[in-house]
Design an enzyme around this catalytic site. Structure first.
Site, PDB file in Angstrom:
ATOM      1  N   LYS A   1      95.445  72.885  84.377  1.00 33.39           N
ATOM      2  CA  LYS A   1      95.422  74.065  85.242  1.00 33.39           C
ATOM      3  C   LYS A   1      95.504  73.640  86.712  1.00 33.39           C
ATOM      4  O   LYS A   1      96.320  74.137  87.464  1.00 33.39           O
ATOM      5  CB  LYS A   1      94.145  74.855  84.965  1.00 33.39           C
ATOM      6  CG  LYS A   1      93.999  76.097  85.798  1.00 33.39           C
ATOM      7  CD  LYS A   1      92.742  76.865  85.406  1.00 33.39           C
ATOM      8  CE  LYS A   1      92.459  77.936  86.449  1.00 33.39           C
ATOM      9  NZ  LYS A   1      91.245  78.700  86.176  1.00 33.39           N
TER      10      LYS A   1
ATOM     11  N   GLU B   1      91.380  62.461  84.426  1.00 32.36           N
ATOM     12  CA  GLU B   1      91.725  61.951  83.095  1.00 32.36           C
ATOM     13  C   GLU B   1      93.192  62.252  82.783  1.00 32.36           C
ATOM     14  O   GLU B   1      93.944  61.400  82.304  1.00 32.36           O
ATOM     15  CB  GLU B   1      90.844  62.601  82.015  1.00 32.36           C
ATOM     16  CG  GLU B   1      89.389  62.206  82.042  1.00 32.36           C
ATOM     17  CD  GLU B   1      88.546  63.125  82.912  1.00 32.36           C
ATOM     18  OE1 GLU B   1      89.106  63.781  83.825  1.00 32.36           O
ATOM     19  OE2 GLU B   1      87.320  63.179  82.698  1.00 32.36           O
TER      20      GLU B   1
ATOM     21  N   GLY C   1      89.966  77.811  82.214  1.00 31.39           N
ATOM     22  CA  GLY C   1      90.429  76.697  81.382  1.00 31.39           C
ATOM     23  C   GLY C   1      90.095  76.884  79.917  1.00 31.39           C
ATOM     24  O   GLY C   1      90.926  76.680  79.025  1.00 31.39           O
ATOM     25  N   ARG C   2      88.874  77.306  79.629  1.00 30.74           N
ATOM     26  CA  ARG C   2      88.443  77.420  78.230  1.00 30.74           C
ATOM     27  C   ARG C   2      88.946  78.709  77.570  1.00 30.74           C
ATOM     28  O   ARG C   2      88.614  78.989  76.418  1.00 30.74           O
ATOM     29  CB  ARG C   2      86.924  77.312  78.142  1.00 30.74           C
ATOM     30  CG  ARG C   2      86.154  78.232  79.074  1.00 30.74           C
ATOM     31  CD  ARG C   2      84.708  77.792  79.197  1.00 30.74           C
ATOM     32  NE  ARG C   2      83.966  78.541  80.198  1.00 30.74           N
ATOM     33  CZ  ARG C   2      83.914  78.228  81.486  1.00 30.74           C
ATOM     34  NH1 ARG C   2      84.596  77.192  81.938  1.00 30.74           N
ATOM     35  NH2 ARG C   2      83.184  78.934  82.332  1.00 30.74           N
TER      36      ARG C   2
ATOM     37  N   GLU D   1      80.179  75.715  78.091  1.00 31.62           N
ATOM     38  CA  GLU D   1      80.628  75.660  79.486  1.00 31.62           C
ATOM     39  C   GLU D   1      80.494  77.046  80.133  1.00 31.62           C
ATOM     40  O   GLU D   1      80.307  77.161  81.336  1.00 31.62           O
ATOM     41  CB  GLU D   1      82.085  75.157  79.576  1.00 31.62           C
ATOM     42  CG  GLU D   1      82.460  74.635  80.955  1.00 31.62           C
ATOM     43  CD  GLU D   1      83.768  73.863  80.993  1.00 31.62           C
ATOM     44  OE1 GLU D   1      83.729  72.625  81.079  1.00 31.62           O
ATOM     45  OE2 GLU D   1      84.843  74.493  80.943  1.00 31.62           O
TER      46      GLU D   1
ATOM     47  N   HIS E   1      76.391  67.640  52.861  1.00 34.42           N
ATOM     48  CA  HIS E   1      75.924  66.302  52.464  1.00 34.42           C
ATOM     49  C   HIS E   1      75.471  65.498  53.666  1.00 34.42           C
ATOM     50  O   HIS E   1      75.418  64.268  53.611  1.00 34.42           O
ATOM     51  CB  HIS E   1      77.034  65.573  51.706  1.00 34.42           C
ATOM     52  CG  HIS E   1      77.360  66.278  50.424  1.00 34.42           C
ATOM     53  ND1 HIS E   1      76.708  66.021  49.239  1.00 34.42           N
ATOM     54  CD2 HIS E   1      78.236  67.285  50.159  1.00 34.42           C
ATOM     55  CE1 HIS E   1      77.189  66.818  48.299  1.00 34.42           C
ATOM     56  NE2 HIS E   1      78.112  67.597  48.833  1.00 34.42           N
TER      57      HIS E   1
ATOM     58  N   LYS F   1      82.083  64.329  88.132  1.00 33.95           N
ATOM     59  CA  LYS F   1      83.436  63.964  88.565  1.00 33.95           C
ATOM     60  C   LYS F   1      83.386  63.274  89.919  1.00 33.95           C
ATOM     61  O   LYS F   1      84.030  62.245  90.139  1.00 33.95           O
ATOM     62  CB  LYS F   1      84.305  65.227  88.706  1.00 33.95           C
ATOM     63  CG  LYS F   1      84.701  65.903  87.421  1.00 33.95           C
ATOM     64  CD  LYS F   1      85.691  67.022  87.757  1.00 33.95           C
ATOM     65  CE  LYS F   1      85.906  67.969  86.610  1.00 33.95           C
ATOM     66  NZ  LYS F   1      86.692  69.131  86.979  1.00 33.95           N
TER      67      LYS F   1
HETATM   68  O1  F6P Z   1      85.529  70.366  82.366  1.00 33.03           O
HETATM   69  C1  F6P Z   1      85.840  71.089  83.499  1.00 33.03           C
HETATM   70  C2  F6P Z   1      87.197  71.672  83.434  1.00 33.03           C
HETATM   71  O2  F6P Z   1      87.452  72.248  84.671  1.00 33.03           O
HETATM   72  C3  F6P Z   1      87.381  72.692  82.303  1.00 33.03           C
HETATM   73  O3  F6P Z   1      86.899  73.936  82.612  1.00 33.03           O
HETATM   74  C4  F6P Z   1      88.856  72.632  82.122  1.00 33.03           C
HETATM   75  O4  F6P Z   1      89.227  73.214  80.917  1.00 33.03           O
HETATM   76  C5  F6P Z   1      89.079  71.143  82.184  1.00 33.03           C
HETATM   77  O5  F6P Z   1      88.193  70.686  83.193  1.00 33.03           O
HETATM   78  C6  F6P Z   1      90.484  70.717  82.480  1.00 33.03           C
HETATM   79  O6  F6P Z   1      90.927  71.194  83.699  1.00 33.03           O
HETATM   80  P1  F6P Z   1      92.452  71.204  84.085  1.00 33.03           P
HETATM   81  O7  F6P Z   1      93.174  72.088  83.126  1.00 33.03           O
HETATM   82  O8  F6P Z   1      92.504  71.738  85.488  1.00 33.03           O
HETATM   83  O9  F6P Z   1      92.973  69.788  84.007  1.00 33.03           O
END
Ligand code: F6P
Length: 549
Positions: free
Chosen positions: A211, A217, A272-273, A358, A389, A513
């Site tokens: 987003k 990452e 995002g979620r 979240e 199990h 972060k």
């Molecule tokens: O974990 C925090 C967060 O902002 C989530 O809400 C989001 O889904 C994720 O990082 C990834 O963010 P992006 O889509 O901006 O890379």
């Protein structure tokens, strides 16, 4: 008092009434509730879309539900719901509208943000995705060397990974089996390494899903993926045919070197979620095709409409949310298990963890004051029967109350063949048996009647009264998946509204972060980083020593 002059949640008469009711109810015995009301098993059920929802095995009476609905009215859950659907900026700390519901609205719907109808642009992106997905699926979109794409690797994290990864798994039976799909999220290089090590770069498409397009990452993995591709193909021009982006941030996408013509857009009013039914679902759309993707969106929309219009008494997300409040706030339950009896839903609970935790893992209310009530639960679970199990023992006989959702299907999906399809009844026999055992247990007398020696009777007695909701559908189709996800989205919404927290921000992930960026140079260069506490400094020194630095 809240900023609007209303009592804080725990001071409202509705909250106090529930606390008193809980005290008066004492230990509820499901055996007694069922004995007193023989029709409870079928009467305490609702239908929404293709889902049959059985809530008979809950530690509640009519009075409990009435009081919970009064709490929902007092906290104006439906008022906030209407504000969400109207596109108001209910994400107050980020000053954003919350309109994932617009992502699945039909083409002719009108949903305005700041006076602009957003539905046409939602459908324009869906159309662009459909055209692209069609070209990849047909082989018309080729890689740099002219070979057709056989592998799709989605690079993203959090909502930009969990949704498409979960839904791809859930709908695997509907996917194009001639294509391979992989999902890379972890900044641990092993994730990307294992995802691409057996792939041919000339046949591989990377979808970079972010987003913000600033997530460390994702940007790191995308950069490494690009090097891997260029090492194999040896030409910078290859990037245009092997990389597309899903983002709200065109500037950053262009800065990374992806042509914005190959970018699929979404908007800041998509959390995002809550995003996998936006452009973030491109990998899924390539896998299942645009028509199935639309069926899934229609499933979402069906439950949106139910949540928006159904009265409180039959509103399933409202009911599920309020039951969670009942256990979390009036029974001290700390967690909630989601237990799908479908192998295809193996990632469903992991997906819900982000959605729920979240969203409602908050400890200040919308006015920024510390809450004096419990908020979001720990959500956990894996598909049955594996859990039976492993950890079911604790749910059955442990000291903790763990409400659980059981999700099951009447028909197996796909082409299992006769023998494997026949296993489905055994799977579902376990499903029904577990909720029965959890609810009704086994009394000491029943154990004795089986001839169990007295010293073992206590060990073999099950108290029961472990509450469960059963969600049953005929088959796990794209539409049913959409219905299920929307149900949980709105359940989480209801709980956030009752607890008066902002369910749409996530400041809690920010600090880690920021600190990671500060620690990294210390690991690499041993730089004296200011602001590191004594423990972290010592750990960094040990780490550097272990790495021979
Ligand atoms: O974990 C925090 C967060 O902002 C989530 O809400 C989001 O889904 C994720 O990082 C990834 O963010 P992006 O889509 O901006 O890379």
């Amino acid at each position: 008092m809240n900023a609007d002059g209303r009592n804080r949640l725990h001071q409202t008469p509705e909250w106090t009434a529930l606390a008193k009711h809980r005290e008066q109810l004492g230990e509820v015995r499901l055996r007694e509730l069922f004995a007193a009301e023989p029709g409870r098993g079928s009467d305490w059920s609702l239908r929404v879309g293709d889902l049959y929802v059985d809530y008979s095995k809950h530690l509640v009476t009519d009075e409990t539900l009435r009081l919970l609905r009064e709490l929902a009215a007092a906290t104006d859950v439906f008022g906030l719901r209407d504000a969400m659907f109207r596109g108001e900026r209910i994400n107050i700390t980020e000053n954003r509208a919350v309109l994932h519901t617009a992502l699945r609205a039909p083409r002719d719907a009108v949903i305005e943000v700041d006076g602009e109808n957003v539905v046409p642009k939602v459908h324009a992106v869906l159309d662009k995705m459909a055209a692209f997905a069609g070209r990849v699926r047909s082989g018309e979109w080729t890689g740099h060397t002219g070979r057709r794409i056989r592998n799709v690797v989605n690079i993203g994290i959090g909502g930009s990974d969990l949704g498409p990864a979960m839904a791809y798994e859930a709908l695997r039976a509907f996917t194009d089996r001639s294509l391979t799909f992989r999902f890379v999220s972890n900044v641990d290089g092993a994730d990307l390494h294992e995802a691409v090590r057996d792939l041919d770069a000339a046949e591989t498409l990377f979808i970079v899903a972010s987003k913000t397009f600033t997530t460390i990452e994702t940007v790191t993995n995308a950069t490494s993926a690009r090097s891997w591709l260029l090492d194999a193909l040896g030409d910078e021009a290859a990037v245009a045919k092997h990389f597309v982006a899903l983002s709200t941030n065109a500037g950053k996408v262009a800065g990374f070197g992806i042509d914005t013509a190959n970018m699929f857009e979404f908007w800041d009013w998509v959390g995002g979620r809550y995003s996998y039914d936006s452009a973030i679902g491109l990998s899924l759309m390539i896998a299942i095709g645009p028509d199935r993707f639309r069926e899934m969106l229609d499933g979402f929309h069906l439950v949106d409409e139910h949540f928006r219009t159904a009265p409180a008494e039959t509103n399933v997300p409202l009911l599920m949310g309020l039951l969670g409040v009942w256990y979390g706030n009036f029974h001290d339950a700390q967690s909630h298990a989601v237990l799908p009896y479908s192998h295809y839903l193996s990632k469903f609970t992991a997906y819900l963890q982000q959605l729920d935790m979240e969203s409602n893992g908050k400890s200040v209310d919308r006015d920024g004051r510390r809450v004096e009530w419990e908020t979001g639960p720990v959500v956990w679970g894996t598909p049955g029967t594996n859990g039976q199990h492993a950890y079911y023992q604790l749910i059955h006989q442990g000291t903790k109350l763990i409400p659980a959702d059981f999700i099951g299907f009447a028909e197996p999906v796909g082409e299992l063949g006769e023998e494997l399809a026949a296993q489905h009844d055994l799977l579902m026999a376990n499903f029904f048996a577990q909720t029965q055992a959890l609810a009704f247990g086994k009394t000491a007398d029943e154990v004795r009647a089986e001839g169990v020696p007295e010293e073992l009777v206590a060990h073999k007695t099950f108290r029961g009264d472990r509450p469960t909701t059963t969600l049953l559908a005929r088959e796990l189709t794209p539409s049913v998946l959409g219905q299920l996800v929307a149900l949980y989205e709105h359940k989480v919404f209801v709980q956030g509204a009752v607890w008066n927290v902002d369910s749409f921000d996530q400041w809690g992930v920010e600090l880690g972060k920021v600190l990671a960026k500060r620690v990294e140079p210390a690991l690499r260069e041993g730089a004296q980083v200011s602001g590191l506490d004594g423990s972290t400094q010592a750990l960094v020194a040990v780490y550097r020593g272990l790495r021979g630095r």
